[in-house]
Design an enzyme around this catalytic site. Sequence first.
Site, PDB file in Angstrom:
ATOM      1  CE  LYS A  13      -6.075  26.873  48.802  1.00 54.30           C
ATOM      2  NZ  LYS A  13      -5.049  27.890  48.086  1.00 54.30           N
ATOM      3  NE  ARG A  88     -10.064  32.336  47.669  1.00 54.78           N
ATOM      4  CZ  ARG A  88     -10.145  31.353  47.288  1.00 54.78           C
ATOM      5  NH1 ARG A  88     -10.556  30.221  47.454  1.00 54.78           N
ATOM      6  NH2 ARG A  88      -8.978  31.330  45.997  1.00 54.78           N
ATOM      7  NE  ARG A 127      -4.117  26.114  39.249  1.00 49.63           N
ATOM      8  CZ  ARG A 127      -4.560  26.650  40.400  1.00 49.63           C
ATOM      9  NH1 ARG A 127      -4.376  26.075  41.473  1.00 49.63           N
ATOM     10  NH2 ARG A 127      -5.318  27.904  40.417  1.00 49.63           N
ATOM     11  NE  ARG A 162      -8.677  27.641  38.453  1.00 57.73           N
ATOM     12  CZ  ARG A 162      -8.567  27.778  39.830  1.00 57.73           C
ATOM     13  NH1 ARG A 162      -8.245  26.418  40.371  1.00 57.73           N
ATOM     14  NH2 ARG A 162      -8.783  28.888  40.296  1.00 57.73           N
ATOM     15  NE  ARG A 173      -6.791  33.001  41.251  1.00 57.29           N
ATOM     16  CZ  ARG A 173      -6.496  31.778  40.834  1.00 57.29           C
ATOM     17  NH1 ARG A 173      -5.733  31.807  39.585  1.00 57.29           N
ATOM     18  NH2 ARG A 173      -6.168  30.671  41.482  1.00 57.29           N
TER      19      ARG A 173
HETATM   20  P1  AMP Z   1     -10.033  28.569  43.826  1.00 55.00           P
HETATM   21  O1  AMP Z   1     -10.017  27.582  43.016  1.00 55.00           O
HETATM   22  O2  AMP Z   1      -9.909  28.194  45.277  1.00 55.00           O
HETATM   23  O3  AMP Z   1      -8.663  29.477  43.503  1.00 55.00           O
HETATM   24  O4  AMP Z   1     -11.056  29.756  43.731  1.00 55.00           O
HETATM   25  C1  AMP Z   1     -11.346  30.292  42.177  1.00 55.00           C
HETATM   26  C2  AMP Z   1     -12.108  31.622  42.615  1.00 55.00           C
HETATM   27  O5  AMP Z   1     -13.281  31.508  42.939  1.00 55.00           O
HETATM   28  C3  AMP Z   1     -11.370  32.839  43.552  1.00 55.00           C
HETATM   29  O6  AMP Z   1     -10.526  33.512  42.740  1.00 55.00           O
HETATM   30  C4  AMP Z   1     -12.569  33.501  43.852  1.00 55.00           C
HETATM   31  O7  AMP Z   1     -13.003  34.235  42.796  1.00 55.00           O
HETATM   32  C5  AMP Z   1     -13.844  32.387  44.137  1.00 55.00           C
HETATM   33  N1  AMP Z   1     -13.660  31.919  45.184  1.00 55.00           N
HETATM   34  C6  AMP Z   1     -13.409  30.463  45.694  1.00 55.00           C
HETATM   35  N2  AMP Z   1     -13.717  30.236  46.977  1.00 55.00           N
HETATM   36  C7  AMP Z   1     -14.022  31.537  47.553  1.00 55.00           C
HETATM   37  C8  AMP Z   1     -14.238  31.935  48.741  1.00 55.00           C
HETATM   38  N3  AMP Z   1     -14.232  31.288  50.079  1.00 55.00           N
HETATM   39  N4  AMP Z   1     -14.717  33.286  49.008  1.00 55.00           N
HETATM   40  C9  AMP Z   1     -14.760  34.164  47.828  1.00 55.00           C
HETATM   41  N5  AMP Z   1     -14.304  33.872  46.765  1.00 55.00           N
HETATM   42  C10 AMP Z   1     -14.177  32.357  46.318  1.00 55.00           C
END
Ligand code: AMP
Length: 220
Positions: A13, A88, A127, A162, A173
Amino acid sequence: MRIVLLGAPGSGKGTQAQRLIDAHRVPQVSTGDLLRTAVAAESALGLRAKATMEAGKLVDDATMLGIIRERLGAPDAARGFILDGFPRTIPQADGLDALLADLGRPLEAVVLMEVDSGQLFRRLTGRRTCRSCGRVFNVYTAPPSTPPPCGGQCVTPDLFQRRDDGEATIAKRLEVYAAQTRPLVEYYRARGLLRSVDAEGDIDQVTARLEAALKNAGAA
Ligand code: AMP
């Protein structure tokens, strides 16, 4: 362009959103990036979200809707946006719907980035992000082409992994995605907004498929 990129962690994404912003001149709104910035700044939000993120769990819906309301209200989002990592959960999708209805700017399309689940783990463990320019690479599937490591974009490139890309957190996740986010596929399909894109293989080919899907949906 007002779209959501939907897909499991590691489905590409963020990588594809970076390409769409160059081509369509609308901002990428990545809630993960917004949270990571808050964590790095040690703001109240960051301090609250840090442990949840490191455990691979989701930050609560009310907090996320507050963040998105503020971000989509910023002037650069008036022309459109690419949502990456939001919504999400079903309550987040309902909240987004209400917010966009208020603004008179409904979603044009939701694109599901489809990747075989076996591939996701490899993509996530490989990554790396450039600390200087924010570009994302993969040591297995998309290594930086020439030194310096970000492909020549940065003066002082510095790739890092990360904190939530460790193996135990990745497994959590992916489990959270299946339980809480995957139901959004049916949610948006029922609203006639869902488009699916095969997100495996060459990054340029995925971009071409994505652009074609958006054009079909009247979103590009
Ligand atoms: P991402 O970079 O999108 O994989 O997000 C990393 C982490 O941020 C996720 O594993 C969640 O802990 C938190 N996070 C990001 N976006 C959301 C969301 N829309 N709702 C809840 N937690 C989020």
